[in-house]
Write a protein that holds these residues in place. Structure first.
Motif: not given
Length: 724
Positions: A188-210
């Motif tokens: 139960t939380f609302t996600f605020y992306p401030h400060g997580f942009e680079c880390a979230l994009q790195a996870l997205e890239d890892l998922l795309s690679t998989s």
């Protein structure tokens, strides 16, 4: 339309015998449609339950609703209102139904499982239920079968406001089998992306690679690194929900056991369950094994033989399981988190295992402003001024996401205690900031402070203040201009001069003027009777400063801390310690990267013996500025006495200018002592005295002399002449 309170059907005795019911009381709120009728009962958050709406005699203005067949897996009736009843048309026969199952992790522990068995169980359970396209069925009896929920994914030729019953001959297709998300992750939380942009994009890239063909031969493992409370679990929970990942969540509390071999068995069960899940159910969505706090499984080796052998067995088993992932299945991502990557065993971070490291940096000043604004506006409809937001950003150095959330909770408590008529939200925010400390400053024995007084508390010394403004503060406040000319921010400042001339006070005021946190240490705090502890303490100081950047590190009496190698190298004992501390200090100062002022570390050292400082420290690039703090001249002494006159009751007969002329070679500490002795003389003369008179100063001046000599003062000017 209606608006009545809704309560769970379990409050009534009939709930066990009559599922899928909604009992309402006739009245002004319930007029249409005519009941009983099968309908969608919509709540105020647009969620709904499929129920047979029935009338109930009584005077209550509420309804009792079943949560058997709903719109979402986590349907909740409590504290909500029924806003609309949408009648449904019953369809007599449906040929084909496609559904999506969400299973529990316990189901995978069974010896034999198959999609056919699950289909038969679900088909038997759904019969005689009224269903619609997109609805979700969940019940405790389904949970006993290992099925968390059943989503009716697709029903051909069924309209939106039509419902149906599953017959014996209805073809039930299972299009996907998903794994229930662990309740240990934030829910139960609302996600605020401030400060997580680079880390979230790195996870997205890892998922795309998989998902690509090239990713089939690459290890899909990543280590997410960040400080405690920075939001690693929050980020991963958002990533899981965004892609609806099937997550196998592993924590130390779940798998660590008392006896040797049991922990390794639990790890094998988890990884084997992941492989079984992929082989049997062929899921359409990504599969992730998440290891929280990896340093608990793979710690660095210790001197304790028993604990070391246990840790080596556990880590060896985990290494084997992780290394087998690409060979056994190319669809499983293994993600791990760590708040102390330096505590991990060196084998853990080698290439091919956890070589991909995603670092979540400490939030910048602007990101802290955005996060605080998001937390605040979610609770209070009050616009924060730009000046206040800048104040919040400057006074939250070292704060992580958890610290900002705690700050918000403390602010809420204060606002609840304030009177609503006189509350000043901005003032309450400023007071709360003064009382809060970031977790980074509480995690070790290095104390982080925030100064509240600037150069205004220093009397005189106009030339020195101007030097600091031009050479230090200008670079910190105009870092963009420095970068445009290829200049780097200053790393270190050495303040040297006679004792008692406010070198420590200048360092504290400099931290306030530069909006930096303040860390102070001395030789007494650094030295330890144990070999290596002093060097580790120096390293901890710089690590803490990086977490609380921008930060000013103040090294008091640096000549006693390090000294000169030409002097200390000839002996042993303390000399060897000084050499090791000096080497550590040089390494840490060389590691300071001058660039962004928001992440800068400034080292300020003070000494009364500048000739005892090693030449390697005072070269350009380490202590860039060597600033002489002289004994106060006549104008400075006058300004200092005027400051003391503001806090002490000087009589009108006291001639401050005369005292300033008669106190040549007095340091700032000498002048403070002079005023204190005059005050004591006034009390001895008359305990009922209300002011300090000139005769008290005359008596004290006759016996209190300066602590400085002219030869001392001249010696500092000779040292300054070497660097002109």
């Amino acid at each position: 339309m209606c608006s009545i309170l809704a309560f769970p059907l379990e409050l009534l005795d009939k709930s066990e015998h009559e599922p899928q019911r909604c009992y309402v009381t006739y009245g002004e709120e319930i007029t249409e449609p005519k009941i009983p009728v099968w309908a969608k009962c919509l709540l105020q958050d647009d969620s709904y339950a499929i129920c047979r709406v029935l009338a109930r005699a009584g005077t209550e203005t509420c309804c009792f609703m079943d949560d058997f067949v709903t719109s979402t897996p986590h349907f909740n009736v409590n504290n909500k209102r029924l806003t609309k009843i949408v009648p449904l048309t019953t369809v007599n026969r449906v040929e084909k139904v496609a559904c999506v199952l969400t299973i529990t992790a316990e189901l995978l522990q069974r010896s034999q499982i198959s999609v056919e068995d699950l289909r038969d169980d679900v088909h038997s359970f759904l019969r005689y239920l009224m269903l619609t396209k997109g609805c979700v069925v969940q019940h405790k009896r389904l949970k006993q079968l290992g099925i968390a929920s059943v989503e009716i994914f697709e029903v051909p030729d069924l309209e939106e406001n039509e419902c149906f019953e599953l017959k014996r001959d209805t073809n039930l297709l299972i299009v996907d089998v998903r794994l229930e998300l662990s309740q240990a992750l934030p829910t139960t939380f609302t996600f605020y992306p401030h400060g997580f942009e680079c880390a979230l994009q790195a996870l997205e890239d890892l998922l795309s690679t998989s998902r690509s063909d090239q990713g089939k031969e690459l290890p899909l493992n990543a280590l997410i690194v960040g400080a405690v409370g920075i939001g690693k679990s929050t980020l991963l929970a958002e990533f899981m929900r965004r892609h609806r990942c099937n997550c196998f969540y592993v924590t130390a509390s779940q798998v660590l056991r008392a006896y040797p071999g049991e922990t390794e068995e639990e790890l094998r069960k988890t990884f084997e369950a992941a492989h079984t899940y992929c082989e049997v159910f062929q899921p359409l969505l990504p599969v992730v094994i998440l290891l929280e706090d990896l340093e608990m499984f793979c710690p660095a080796t210790t001197s304790d033989a028993k604990n070391s052998s246990n840790a080596l067995r556990i880590s060896a088993q985990l290494y084997k399981l992780v290394d087998e992932l690409p060979r056994r299945s190319n669809r499983i991502l293994c993600l791990a988190t760590s708040s102390a990557p330096h505590s991990l065993h060196e084998y853990t971070r080698r290439a091919g295992r956890f070589a991909n490291e995603i670092v979540i940096d400490m939030p910048t000043e602007l990101q802290r402003q955005h996060l605080f604004a998001c937390y605040f506006t979610a609770q209070y409809p009050h616009d924060l001024s730009p000046a206040l937001m800048e104040h919040v950003g400057q006074h939250t150095q070292g704060y992580v996401v958890a610290d900002l959330a705690l700050l918000m909770r403390q602010l809420q408590n204060k606002l609840l205690l304030q009177s609503t008529e006189v509350v000043q939200i901005e003032e309450v925010i400023k007071q709360t900031l003064l009382q809060c400390q970031p977790s980074a400053s509480r995690s070790n024995d290095v104390r982080v402070m925030r100064m509240t007084e600037g150069f205004e508390i220093i009397g005189g010394m106009a030339t020195l203040k101007r030097t600091l403004q031009v050479s230090i503060l200008a670079g910190l406040k105009q870092s963009a201009a420095f970068a445009r000319f290829g200049l780097s921010l200053p790393k270190g400042v050495l303040l040297y001069g006679p004792p008692g001339c406010a070198k420590t006070t200048i360092a504290k005021c400099l931290a306030k003027e530069a909006h930096m946190t303040f860390i102070s240490t001395s030789a007494a705090e650094v030295y330890s009777p144990y070999v290596g502890c002093a060097e580790r303490f120096v390293t901890r100081i710089f690590d803490t400063a990086r977490k609380n950047a921008p930060c000013l590190i103040f090294l008091d009496e640096i000549d006693a801390l390090v000294g000169r190698r030409t002097i200390s190298s000839g002996g042993s004992g303390s000399g060897d310690v000084q050499m090791r501390i000096l080497s550590t200090l040089l390494t840490e100062m060389d590691g300071i990267v001058g660039g962004d002022s928001q992440h800068h570390i400034l080292v300020v050292a003070a000494t009364n013996r500048p000739d005892m400082i090693d030449d390697a420290l005072i070269r350009p690039g380490r202590f860039d500025k060597l600033i002489h703090v002289p004994a106060p001249d006549s104008d400075s002494r006058l300004a200092l006495l005027q400051l003391h006159a503001k806090r002490m009751p000087f009589d009108s007969s006291v001639d401050i200018k005369e005292i300033a002329e008669r106190t040549e070679r007095y340091s700032g500490a000498d002048l403070c002592n002079l005023c204190n002795e005059a005050a004591m003389r006034a009390l001895q003369r008359d305990f009922d005295a209300i002011s300090i008179q000139m005769q008290d100063f005359e008596e004290v001046l006759g016996r209190v002399k300066s602590s400085l000599t002219q030869s001392q003062i001249d010696g500092y000017y000779k040292f300054a002449y070497r660097f002109l």
